[in-house]
Design a protein around this motif. Structure first.
Motif, PDB file in Angstrom:
ATOM      1  N   ILE A  13       0.826  -1.201   0.000  1.00  0.00           N
ATOM      2  CA  ILE A  13       0.000   0.000   0.000  1.00  0.00           C
ATOM      3  C   ILE A  13       0.860   1.251   0.000  1.00  0.00           C
ATOM      4  O   ILE A  13       0.453   2.319  -0.485  1.00  0.00           O
ATOM      5  CB  ILE A  13      -0.946  -0.006   1.231  1.00  0.00           C
ATOM      6  CG1 ILE A  13      -1.976   1.137   1.138  1.00  0.00           C
ATOM      7  CG2 ILE A  13      -0.144   0.100   2.515  1.00  0.00           C
ATOM      8  CD1 ILE A  13      -2.941   1.011   0.001  1.00  0.00           C
ATOM      9  N   TYR A  14       2.088   1.115   0.522  1.00  0.00           N
ATOM     10  CA  TYR A  14       2.980   2.270   0.592  1.00  0.00           C
ATOM     11  C   TYR A  14       3.488   2.701  -0.781  1.00  0.00           C
ATOM     12  O   TYR A  14       4.056   3.789  -0.922  1.00  0.00           O
ATOM     13  CB  TYR A  14       4.158   1.965   1.516  1.00  0.00           C
ATOM     14  CG  TYR A  14       3.753   1.765   2.951  1.00  0.00           C
ATOM     15  CD1 TYR A  14       3.049   2.753   3.638  1.00  0.00           C
ATOM     16  CD2 TYR A  14       4.044   0.589   3.626  1.00  0.00           C
ATOM     17  CE1 TYR A  14       2.661   2.579   4.961  1.00  0.00           C
ATOM     18  CE2 TYR A  14       3.660   0.402   4.945  1.00  0.00           C
ATOM     19  CZ  TYR A  14       2.964   1.397   5.604  1.00  0.00           C
ATOM     20  OH  TYR A  14       2.575   1.223   6.907  1.00  0.00           O
ATOM     21  N   MET A  15       3.300   1.844  -1.782  1.00  0.00           N
ATOM     22  CA  MET A  15       3.687   2.229  -3.136  1.00  0.00           C
ATOM     23  C   MET A  15       2.910   3.446  -3.617  1.00  0.00           C
ATOM     24  O   MET A  15       3.367   4.182  -4.492  1.00  0.00           O
ATOM     25  CB  MET A  15       3.486   1.062  -4.106  1.00  0.00           C
ATOM     26  CG  MET A  15       4.501  -0.051  -3.962  1.00  0.00           C
ATOM     27  SD  MET A  15       4.248  -1.371  -5.163  1.00  0.00           S
ATOM     28  CE  MET A  15       5.717  -2.386  -4.849  1.00  0.00           C
ATOM     29  N   LEU A  16       1.734   3.676  -3.053  1.00  0.00           N
ATOM     30  CA  LEU A  16       0.935   4.847  -3.409  1.00  0.00           C
ATOM     31  C   LEU A  16       1.607   6.151  -2.990  1.00  0.00           C
ATOM     32  O   LEU A  16       1.237   7.230  -3.465  1.00  0.00           O
ATOM     33  CB  LEU A  16      -0.458   4.747  -2.778  1.00  0.00           C
ATOM     34  CG  LEU A  16      -1.347   3.604  -3.279  1.00  0.00           C
ATOM     35  CD1 LEU A  16      -2.650   3.567  -2.499  1.00  0.00           C
ATOM     36  CD2 LEU A  16      -1.623   3.739  -4.775  1.00  0.00           C
ATOM     37  N   SER A  17       2.599   6.026  -2.112  1.00  0.00           N
ATOM     38  CA  SER A  17       3.338   7.228  -1.692  1.00  0.00           C
ATOM     39  C   SER A  17       4.068   7.866  -2.858  1.00  0.00           C
ATOM     40  O   SER A  17       4.465   9.039  -2.784  1.00  0.00           O
ATOM     41  CB  SER A  17       4.341   6.878  -0.587  1.00  0.00           C
ATOM     42  OG  SER A  17       3.711   6.387   0.560  1.00  0.00           O
ATOM     43  N   ILE A  18       4.245   7.101  -3.936  1.00  0.00           N
ATOM     44  CA  ILE A  18       4.939   7.622  -5.109  1.00  0.00           C
ATOM     45  C   ILE A  18       4.172   8.792  -5.715  1.00  0.00           C
ATOM     46  O   ILE A  18       4.749   9.659  -6.372  1.00  0.00           O
ATOM     47  CB  ILE A  18       5.155   6.515  -6.166  1.00  0.00           C
ATOM     48  CG1 ILE A  18       6.268   6.918  -7.144  1.00  0.00           C
ATOM     49  CG2 ILE A  18       3.881   6.200  -6.910  1.00  0.00           C
ATOM     50  CD1 ILE A  18       7.633   6.975  -6.540  1.00  0.00           C
ATOM     51  N   ILE A  19       2.857   8.862  -5.477  1.00  0.00           N
ATOM     52  CA  ILE A  19       2.031   9.935  -6.056  1.00  0.00           C
ATOM     53  C   ILE A  19       2.383  11.300  -5.459  1.00  0.00           C
ATOM     54  O   ILE A  19       2.735  12.227  -6.207  1.00  0.00           O
ATOM     55  CB  ILE A  19       0.530   9.622  -5.883  1.00  0.00           C
ATOM     56  CG1 ILE A  19       0.174   8.347  -6.649  1.00  0.00           C
ATOM     57  CG2 ILE A  19      -0.323  10.794  -6.369  1.00  0.00           C
ATOM     58  CD1 ILE A  19      -1.239   7.865  -6.423  1.00  0.00           C
ATOM     59  N   PRO A  20       2.325  11.483  -4.123  1.00  0.00           N
ATOM     60  CA  PRO A  20       2.722  12.795  -3.582  1.00  0.00           C
ATOM     61  C   PRO A  20       4.202  13.102  -3.796  1.00  0.00           C
ATOM     62  O   PRO A  20       4.570  14.271  -3.956  1.00  0.00           O
ATOM     63  CB  PRO A  20       2.387  12.682  -2.089  1.00  0.00           C
ATOM     64  CG  PRO A  20       2.316  11.229  -1.800  1.00  0.00           C
ATOM     65  CD  PRO A  20       1.811  10.600  -3.055  1.00  0.00           C
ATOM     66  N   VAL A  21       5.045  12.071  -3.813  1.00  0.00           N
ATOM     67  CA  VAL A  21       6.473  12.287  -4.046  1.00  0.00           C
ATOM     68  C   VAL A  21       6.702  12.844  -5.448  1.00  0.00           C
ATOM     69  O   VAL A  21       7.443  13.816  -5.646  1.00  0.00           O
ATOM     70  CB  VAL A  21       7.257  10.967  -3.850  1.00  0.00           C
ATOM     71  CG1 VAL A  21       8.698  11.125  -4.339  1.00  0.00           C
ATOM     72  CG2 VAL A  21       7.245  10.550  -2.383  1.00  0.00           C
ATOM     73  N   THR A  22       6.046  12.243  -6.450  1.00  0.00           N
ATOM     74  CA  THR A  22       6.198  12.692  -7.831  1.00  0.00           C
ATOM     75  C   THR A  22       5.569  14.067  -8.034  1.00  0.00           C
ATOM     76  O   THR A  22       6.117  14.913  -8.747  1.00  0.00           O
ATOM     77  CB  THR A  22       5.558  11.678  -8.796  1.00  0.00           C
ATOM     78  OG1 THR A  22       6.126  10.389  -8.574  1.00  0.00           O
ATOM     79  CG2 THR A  22       5.802  12.081 -10.247  1.00  0.00           C
ATOM     80  N   LEU A  23       4.441  14.313  -7.381  1.00  0.00           N
ATOM     81  CA  LEU A  23       3.799  15.623  -7.469  1.00  0.00           C
ATOM     82  C   LEU A  23       4.712  16.703  -6.908  1.00  0.00           C
ATOM     83  O   LEU A  23       4.803  17.810  -7.473  1.00  0.00           O
ATOM     84  CB  LEU A  23       2.474  15.604  -6.697  1.00  0.00           C
ATOM     85  CG  LEU A  23       1.703  16.930  -6.639  1.00  0.00           C
ATOM     86  CD1 LEU A  23       1.360  17.423  -8.041  1.00  0.00           C
ATOM     87  CD2 LEU A  23       0.433  16.785  -5.801  1.00  0.00           C
ATOM     88  N   THR A  24       5.395  16.390  -5.820  1.00  0.00           N
ATOM     89  CA  THR A  24       6.349  17.345  -5.235  1.00  0.00           C
ATOM     90  C   THR A  24       7.459  17.671  -6.223  1.00  0.00           C
ATOM     91  O   THR A  24       7.851  18.836  -6.383  1.00  0.00           O
ATOM     92  CB  THR A  24       6.957  16.774  -3.939  1.00  0.00           C
ATOM     93  OG1 THR A  24       5.904  16.478  -3.016  1.00  0.00           O
ATOM     94  CG2 THR A  24       7.919  17.757  -3.304  1.00  0.00           C
ATOM     95  N   LEU A  25       7.960  16.646  -6.908  1.00  0.00           N
ATOM     96  CA  LEU A  25       8.996  16.862  -7.927  1.00  0.00           C
ATOM     97  C   LEU A  25       8.479  17.778  -9.032  1.00  0.00           C
ATOM     98  O   LEU A  25       9.177  18.707  -9.461  1.00  0.00           O
ATOM     99  CB  LEU A  25       9.436  15.522  -8.524  1.00  0.00           C
ATOM    100  CG  LEU A  25      10.421  15.616  -9.693  1.00  0.00           C
ATOM    101  CD1 LEU A  25      11.767  16.142  -9.223  1.00  0.00           C
ATOM    102  CD2 LEU A  25      10.593  14.258 -10.372  1.00  0.00           C
ATOM    103  N   PHE A  26       7.256  17.546  -9.511  1.00  0.00           N
ATOM    104  CA  PHE A  26       6.688  18.355 -10.583  1.00  0.00           C
ATOM    105  C   PHE A  26       6.524  19.816 -10.157  1.00  0.00           C
ATOM    106  O   PHE A  26       6.819  20.733 -10.932  1.00  0.00           O
ATOM    107  CB  PHE A  26       5.335  17.788 -11.019  1.00  0.00           C
ATOM    108  CG  PHE A  26       5.436  16.523 -11.827  1.00  0.00           C
ATOM    109  CD1 PHE A  26       6.667  16.017 -12.232  1.00  0.00           C
ATOM    110  CD2 PHE A  26       4.297  15.824 -12.173  1.00  0.00           C
ATOM    111  CE1 PHE A  26       6.760  14.843 -12.968  1.00  0.00           C
ATOM    112  CE2 PHE A  26       4.370  14.655 -12.921  1.00  0.00           C
ATOM    113  CZ  PHE A  26       5.606  14.162 -13.315  1.00  0.00           C
ATOM    114  N   LEU A  27       6.048  20.040  -8.937  1.00  0.00           N
ATOM    115  CA  LEU A  27       5.846  21.405  -8.461  1.00  0.00           C
ATOM    116  C   LEU A  27       7.171  22.156  -8.350  1.00  0.00           C
ATOM    117  O   LEU A  27       7.293  23.309  -8.787  1.00  0.00           O
ATOM    118  CB  LEU A  27       5.144  21.383  -7.102  1.00  0.00           C
ATOM    119  CG  LEU A  27       3.660  20.997  -7.118  1.00  0.00           C
ATOM    120  CD1 LEU A  27       3.156  20.779  -5.692  1.00  0.00           C
ATOM    121  CD2 LEU A  27       2.829  22.063  -7.809  1.00  0.00           C
ATOM    122  N   LEU A  28       8.166  21.499  -7.758  1.00  0.00           N
ATOM    123  CA  LEU A  28       9.486  22.123  -7.632  1.00  0.00           C
ATOM    124  C   LEU A  28      10.087  22.396  -9.005  1.00  0.00           C
ATOM    125  O   LEU A  28      10.662  23.468  -9.243  1.00  0.00           O
ATOM    126  CB  LEU A  28      10.413  21.221  -6.818  1.00  0.00           C
ATOM    127  CG  LEU A  28      10.155  21.166  -5.307  1.00  0.00           C
ATOM    128  CD1 LEU A  28      10.918  20.001  -4.684  1.00  0.00           C
ATOM    129  CD2 LEU A  28      10.547  22.472  -4.629  1.00  0.00           C
TER     130      LEU A  28
END
Length: 260
Positions: free
Chosen positions: A137-152
């Motif tokens: 279930i922790y694989m879903l953490s990739i979504i906020p992590v990737t979103l953070t990369l896109f915003l930065l």
């Protein structure tokens, strides 16, 4: 920011069309076509795996997937930032004929590199299957992590695009700074294993790229929850930088043609 979202809605068609045109142009000029988008990161992975395992004589769990995933995220960030510096000059002919909010060029650039990033995920997924990494279930953490990369990335690219209009040498300077950032972000080695604990902890707190790579690997390879507070903090930083970048562009874009 209301104007920003209205412009996104109004010009999203242009961004998509521009991104498709760039991708088609790359395919037309390449013998291997889209295969190169998978082959290139794979070849770089082999180079850095040789450096890490043979030269440094070190290894880590799922080492091939570890390096491939790091390069996938790093190449997106690196390519976006470097290309953003010359965006206004690159689109000079378009700017001279029709008005476009200049941040749409950054959006189109990120779409192009985001599409290539999806192709880079192919070897990552294959390696995850090869290593028999269990689903979590922790694989879903990739979504906020990737979103953070896109915003930065979006915020930094907007600022670099603006400065690049006035400072032509910015490209050379950024290549040096990005090379430094590459080595202190743990793209091909685990920071928490290679460096002293206190130094590693400091890098994760002060270097968002190091944190993003670390959390992306934890999510997909090791089934670990991300550090929510740190990721949220850098997500907020990404939003703030993006707002600053867009505001600068709106304020200055009318002067760009006089310079380029």
């Amino acid at each position: 920011m209301k104007r920003f979202f209205l412009d996104i809605k109004k010009y999203k068609g242009y961004m998509l069309h521009s991104a498709k045109s760039q991708l088609h142009a790359e395919l037309a000029n390449s013998w291997l076509g889209g295969i190169w988008w998978v082959l290139e990161p794979t070849l770089f992975m082999l180079v850095y795996m040789f450096v890490y395992t043979v030269v440094f004589q070190r290894s880590t769990q799922y080492v091939v997937a570890f390096i491939t995933l790091g390069l996938t995220y790093w190449r997106f960030f690196n390519n976006c930032v470097l290309s953003s510096i010359t965006l206004v000059r690159h689109y000079r002919s378009v700017i001279s004929k029709v008005y476009l909010p200049k941040f749409v060029f950054v959006g189109s650039l990120m779409m192009v590199n985001g599409y290539k990033m999806l192709f880079s995920y192919i070897p990552v997924i294959v390696l995850m299957i090869y290593y028999r990494i269990p689903l979590s279930i922790y694989m879903l953490s990739i979504i906020p992590v990737t979103l953070t990369l896109f915003l930065l990335t979006f915020g930094i690219c907007c600022i670099c695009m603006h400065i690049g209009v006035y400072v032509e040498d910015l490209n050379r300077l950024m290549r040096v700074l990005l090379q430094l950032l590459f080595y202190i972000s743990g793209v091909f080695y685990p920071i928490n294993e290679m460096l002293e604990p206190e130094l590693a902890k400091l890098l994760f707190r002060l270097n968002p790229i190091a944190l993003i790579l670390y959390e992306a690997r934890n999510a997909l390879l090791y089934g670990m929850a991300c550090q929510r507070k740190l990721i949220l903090a850098y997500m907020v930083v990404g939003v703030v930088i993006s707002m600053i970048g867009v505001k600068i562009i709106y304020k200055s874009e009318s002067k760009y043609m006089k310079v380029v």
